[in-house]
Enzyme design. Structure first.
Site, PDB file in Angstrom:
ATOM      1  N   ASP A 196       0.842  -1.187   0.000  1.00 53.25           N
ATOM      2  CA  ASP A 196       0.000   0.000   0.000  1.00 53.25           C
ATOM      3  C   ASP A 196       0.886   1.249   0.000  1.00 53.25           C
ATOM      4  O   ASP A 196       1.085   1.888   1.015  1.00 53.25           O
ATOM      5  CB  ASP A 196      -0.909  -0.033   1.216  1.00 53.25           C
ATOM      6  CG  ASP A 196      -1.935   1.079   1.216  1.00 53.25           C
ATOM      7  OD1 ASP A 196      -2.127   1.701   0.160  1.00 53.25           O
ATOM      8  OD2 ASP A 196      -2.545   1.310   2.274  1.00 53.25           O
ATOM      9  N   ASP A 211       0.492   4.265  -1.446  1.00 53.93           N
ATOM     10  CA  ASP A 211      -0.148   5.565  -1.230  1.00 53.93           C
ATOM     11  C   ASP A 211      -1.088   5.560  -0.027  1.00 53.93           C
ATOM     12  O   ASP A 211      -1.825   6.510   0.195  1.00 53.93           O
ATOM     13  CB  ASP A 211      -0.874   6.045  -2.476  1.00 53.93           C
ATOM     14  CG  ASP A 211      -1.917   5.057  -2.965  1.00 53.93           C
ATOM     15  OD1 ASP A 211      -2.073   3.997  -2.316  1.00 53.93           O
ATOM     16  OD2 ASP A 211      -2.559   5.334  -3.980  1.00 53.93           O
TER      17      ASP A 211
END
Length: 172
Positions: A165, A167
């Site tokens: 993940d 962002d």
């Protein structure tokens, strides 16, 4: 509803009749059991009464059909994985439409995860899966979810999907 002992009890009934299992799949969705079997019953045996009694004892619906003898072998297909914080019906529909437009069939759908992301795995078969694979990879850039397409097989089972993940939008 699912409960302990259903599969074991059914296998006991089939074993006593000396039936042969040719195919079996079982899934539980929100506490509801769906168990499907293809069996071969020996000549001269009638399992109808035993299966109905089993259903009555376990309070489950038993349904059956006589099916034609066929090979359980099928050509190697594809595994399509959809991953997103929320897999929307539009994404699912787009993938299913591409598969059917190329004469493919979704044989099985399994939810792999529901938190922190939704992930579904679709087992896809067809006479020629390469056009399906190409079309799915082409449309993947337009989808809101991530899409992975792999050839089906035991070797693929050893592979693992890793979601990074970058962002930080999976927490949203």
């Amino acid at each position: 509803p699912d409960q302990p002992g259903i599969t074991a009890g059914l296998m006991d009934v089939l074993g006593i009749a000396d039936a042969q299992i040719q195919d079996v799949e079982q899934i539980i969705i929100r506490g509801r059991l769906s168990l499907s079997l293809v069996i071969r019953v020996p000549q001269g045996k009638d399992l109808l009464k035993e299966l109905l009694l089993f259903g009555w004892e376990f309070k489950v619906d038993v349904d059956f059909d006589v099916v034609e003898e066929s090979s359980t072998r099928r050509p190697q297909g594809l595994i399509v994985t959809l991953i997103a914080p929320d897999v929307h019906p539009n994404e699912f529909g787009a993938v299913a439409s591409i598969i059917s437009a190329h004469n493919g069939n979704i044989d099985r759908i399994v939810r792999l995860a529901k938190y922190p992301v939704m992930a579904y795995e679709l087992a896809v078969s067809g006479d020629d899966v390469e056009p399906i694979r190409s079309a799915l990879l082409t449309v993947a850039k337009d989808l809101v979810c991530d899409l992975a397409v792999h050839r089906e097989g035991l070797g693929r089972r050893g592979a693992r999907v890793v979601v990074i993940d970058v962002d930080n939008n999976l927490n949203a």
